[in-house]
Design a protein around this motif. Structure first.
Motif, PDB file in Angstrom:
ATOM      1  N   GLU A  29       0.834  -1.210   0.000  1.00 17.69           N
ATOM      2  CA  GLU A  29       0.000   0.000   0.000  1.00 17.69           C
ATOM      3  C   GLU A  29       0.865   1.255   0.000  1.00 17.69           C
ATOM      4  OE1 GLU A  29      -2.510  -0.500   3.415  1.00 17.69           O
ATOM      5  OE2 GLU A  29      -3.925  -1.785   2.337  1.00 17.69           O
ATOM      6  N   ILE A  30       1.933   1.248   0.791  1.00 16.31           N
ATOM      7  CA  ILE A  30       2.831   2.407   0.837  1.00 16.31           C
ATOM      8  C   ILE A  30       3.546   2.577  -0.500  1.00 16.31           C
ATOM      9  CG2 ILE A  30       4.954   3.314   1.878  1.00 16.31           C
ATOM     10  CD1 ILE A  30       3.927   2.144   4.555  1.00 16.31           C
ATOM     11  N   LEU A  31       4.041   1.475  -1.057  1.00 13.95           N
ATOM     12  CA  LEU A  31       4.689   1.548  -2.370  1.00 13.95           C
ATOM     13  C   LEU A  31       3.717   2.086  -3.425  1.00 13.95           C
ATOM     14  CD1 LEU A  31       6.735  -1.773  -2.366  1.00 13.95           C
ATOM     15  CD2 LEU A  31       7.664   0.548  -2.395  1.00 13.95           C
ATOM     16  N   THR A  32       2.473   1.654  -3.352  1.00 13.48           N
ATOM     17  CA  THR A  32       1.461   2.115  -4.305  1.00 13.48           C
ATOM     18  C   THR A  32       1.220   3.612  -4.156  1.00 13.48           C
ATOM     19  OG1 THR A  32       0.405  -0.054  -4.309  1.00 13.48           O
ATOM     20  CG2 THR A  32      -0.920   1.798  -5.084  1.00 13.48           C
TER      21      THR A  32
ATOM     22  N   ARG B   1       9.405   7.032  -7.978  1.00  7.52           N
ATOM     23  CA  ARG B   1       8.128   6.406  -8.330  1.00  7.52           C
ATOM     24  C   ARG B   1       8.352   5.149  -9.168  1.00  7.52           C
ATOM     25  NH1 ARG B   1       4.180  11.375  -9.884  1.00  7.52           N
ATOM     26  NH2 ARG B   1       2.604   9.754  -9.835  1.00  7.52           N
ATOM     27  N   ILE B   2       9.316   5.206 -10.084  1.00  8.37           N
ATOM     28  CA  ILE B   2       9.623   4.026 -10.901  1.00  8.37           C
ATOM     29  C   ILE B   2      10.188   2.916 -10.021  1.00  8.37           C
ATOM     30  CG2 ILE B   2      11.200   3.158 -12.693  1.00  8.37           C
ATOM     31  CD1 ILE B   2      10.727   5.906 -14.124  1.00  8.37           C
ATOM     32  N   SER B   3      11.035   3.281  -9.062  1.00  4.58           N
ATOM     33  CA  SER B   3      11.574   2.279  -8.127  1.00  4.58           C
ATOM     34  C   SER B   3      10.448   1.618  -7.341  1.00  4.58           C
ATOM     35  CB  SER B   3      12.559   2.926  -7.155  1.00  4.58           C
ATOM     36  OG  SER B   3      13.687   3.377  -7.839  1.00  4.58           O
ATOM     37  N   ALA B   4       9.474   2.411  -6.918  1.00  3.98           N
ATOM     38  CA  ALA B   4       8.332   1.854  -6.184  1.00  3.98           C
ATOM     39  C   ALA B   4       7.543   0.905  -7.077  1.00  3.98           C
ATOM     40  CB  ALA B   4       7.435   2.974  -5.675  1.00  3.98           C
ATOM     41  N   LEU B   5       7.359   1.278  -8.339  1.00  2.00           N
ATOM     42  CA  LEU B   5       6.657   0.401  -9.281  1.00  2.00           C
ATOM     43  C   LEU B   5       7.401  -0.916  -9.474  1.00  2.00           C
ATOM     44  CD1 LEU B   5       5.545   2.998 -11.957  1.00  2.00           C
ATOM     45  CD2 LEU B   5       4.041   1.620 -10.523  1.00  2.00           C
TER      46      LEU B   5
ATOM     47  N   ILE C  59       6.835  -3.109  -6.499  1.00  7.08           N
ATOM     48  CA  ILE C  59       5.490  -3.698  -6.529  1.00  7.08           C
ATOM     49  C   ILE C  59       5.454  -4.853  -7.518  1.00  7.08           C
ATOM     50  CG2 ILE C  59       3.073  -3.295  -7.190  1.00  7.08           C
ATOM     51  CD1 ILE C  59       3.472  -0.388  -6.147  1.00  7.08           C
ATOM     52  N   MET C  60       6.039  -4.649  -8.707  1.00 10.79           N
ATOM     53  CA  MET C  60       6.004  -5.675  -9.748  1.00 10.79           C
ATOM     54  C   MET C  60       6.771  -6.932  -9.330  1.00 10.79           C
ATOM     55  SD  MET C  60       3.936  -4.496 -11.820  1.00 10.79           S
ATOM     56  CE  MET C  60       4.020  -5.803 -12.995  1.00 10.79           C
ATOM     57  N   LYS C  61       7.779  -6.795  -8.473  1.00  9.72           N
ATOM     58  CA  LYS C  61       8.515  -7.966  -7.987  1.00  9.72           C
ATOM     59  C   LYS C  61       7.598  -8.899  -7.208  1.00  9.72           C
ATOM     60  CE  LYS C  61      13.021  -5.821  -7.329  1.00  9.72           C
ATOM     61  NZ  LYS C  61      13.973  -5.371  -6.296  1.00  9.72           N
ATOM     62  N   ARG C  62       6.558  -8.339  -6.633  1.00  5.30           N
ATOM     63  CA  ARG C  62       5.646  -9.132  -5.816  1.00  5.30           C
ATOM     64  C   ARG C  62       4.585  -9.838  -6.645  1.00  5.30           C
ATOM     65  NH1 ARG C  62       8.501  -5.654  -3.469  1.00  5.30           N
ATOM     66  NH2 ARG C  62       8.828  -5.614  -1.237  1.00  5.30           N
ATOM     67  N   TYR C  63       4.563  -9.572  -7.936  1.00  5.70           N
ATOM     68  CA  TYR C  63       3.618 -10.223  -8.853  1.00  5.70           C
ATOM     69  C   TYR C  63       4.410 -10.886  -9.970  1.00  5.70           C
ATOM     70  CZ  TYR C  63       0.253  -7.410  -6.339  1.00  5.70           C
ATOM     71  OH  TYR C  63      -0.497  -6.849  -5.346  1.00  5.70           O
TER      72      TYR C  63
ATOM     73  N   GLY D 203       4.042 -13.356 -11.918  1.00  2.00           N
ATOM     74  CA  GLY D 203       3.356 -13.812 -13.118  1.00  2.00           C
ATOM     75  C   GLY D 203       3.315 -12.765 -14.209  1.00  2.00           C
ATOM     76  N   ASN D 204       3.463 -11.501 -13.848  1.00  2.00           N
ATOM     77  CA  ASN D 204       3.386 -10.410 -14.812  1.00  2.00           C
ATOM     78  C   ASN D 204       4.729 -10.061 -15.431  1.00  2.00           C
ATOM     79  OD1 ASN D 204       0.660 -10.100 -14.387  1.00  2.00           O
ATOM     80  ND2 ASN D 204       0.907  -8.548 -12.808  1.00  2.00           N
ATOM     81  N   ASP D 205       5.814 -10.663 -14.951  1.00  4.04           N
ATOM     82  CA  ASP D 205       7.142 -10.284 -15.421  1.00  4.04           C
ATOM     83  C   ASP D 205       7.313 -10.440 -16.932  1.00  4.04           C
ATOM     84  OD1 ASP D 205       7.958  -9.536 -12.961  1.00  4.04           O
ATOM     85  OD2 ASP D 205       9.129 -11.339 -12.544  1.00  4.04           O
ATOM     86  N   LYS D 206       6.871 -11.560 -17.488  1.00  4.64           N
ATOM     87  CA  LYS D 206       7.043 -11.788 -18.928  1.00  4.64           C
ATOM     88  C   LYS D 206       6.258 -10.768 -19.733  1.00  4.64           C
ATOM     89  CE  LYS D 206       9.715 -15.346 -18.757  1.00  4.64           C
ATOM     90  NZ  LYS D 206      11.098 -15.208 -19.110  1.00  4.64           N
ATOM     91  N   LEU D 207       5.036 -10.501 -19.312  1.00  3.07           N
ATOM     92  CA  LEU D 207       4.214  -9.520 -20.021  1.00  3.07           C
ATOM     93  C   LEU D 207       4.875  -8.146 -19.977  1.00  3.07           C
ATOM     94  CD1 LEU D 207       1.600  -8.663 -21.448  1.00  3.07           C
ATOM     95  CD2 LEU D 207       0.583  -8.364 -19.177  1.00  3.07           C
ATOM     96  N   VAL D 208       5.301  -7.726 -18.810  1.00  2.00           N
ATOM     97  CA  VAL D 208       5.949  -6.424 -18.665  1.00  2.00           C
ATOM     98  C   VAL D 208       7.240  -6.386 -19.471  1.00  2.00           C
ATOM     99  CG1 VAL D 208       7.074  -4.878 -17.008  1.00  2.00           C
ATOM    100  CG2 VAL D 208       4.912  -5.967 -16.419  1.00  2.00           C
TER     101      VAL D 208
END
Length: 169
Positions: free
Chosen positions: A69-72, A103-107, A110-114, A116-121
């Motif tokens: 939530e804080i990162l978001t 902000r990019i670092s925070a993103l 966040i993405m590290k915690r998901y 499954g989305n790494d390949k798409l991103v």
């Protein structure tokens, strides 16, 4: 076993101070030194104190959800930081949102915690990079008067293809 109101008061005071005698005195016991140590030996009082201490400890430690939530809020620019800025009349504290790098670092965090989305991103970034490279290459080919030296289609040099056709005709 349920605690008596006096035992609960003792346990709550003990959690605050860590002093059994003082906690017993504040709870209204007539012999605080004796009854304070006796209360700490009772299983129900010990269990209550342990449970409350665990609850207090868990509130102090940030959980996964709170961290995301804080990162978001950082990534969205909602969380403001106080910075000191020099002015002609002195210094001033100003609230500002995080810069783009933060902000990019925070993103990224966040993405590290998901996972499954790494390949798409990764593919989206690759596509954007390729499009940027193509746009940059096309911009270099524009002459001073604003016309292109040659026509390019992704992956093919159209001018060379047209030159080959004119030579064979």
């Amino acid at each position: 076993m349920k605690l008596t109101p006096k035992q609960q008061k003792f346990a709550d005071e003990y959690i605050k101070s860590g002093n059994a005698t003082e906690s017993a005195r504040l709870s209204g016991y007539k012999q605080p030194h004796v009854q304070g140590s006796q209360n700490l030996e009772k299983l129900s009082v010990k269990t209550y104190i342990d449970e409350r201490m665990a609850e207090i400890k868990s509130k102090r430690v940030m959980g996964y959800t709170e961290a995301v939530e804080i990162l978001t809020s950082i990534a969205r620019g909602e969380l403001k930081e106080t910075v000191v800025v020099g002015t002609p009349i002195g210094v001033e504290e100003v609230k500002k949102e995080a810069d783009l790098k933060t902000r990019i670092s925070a993103l990224k965090e966040i993405m590290k915690r998901y996972p499954g989305n790494d390949k798409l991103v990764e593919q989206q970034i690759r596509k954007l990079s390729a499009e940027a490279d193509i746009a940059e290459a096309n911009a270099r080919e524009v002459t001073d008067n604003g016309t292109a030296n040659e026509i390019r289609i992704i992956g093919f040099d159209r001018k060379a293809e047209l030159d080959e056709r004119s030579e064979t005709s």
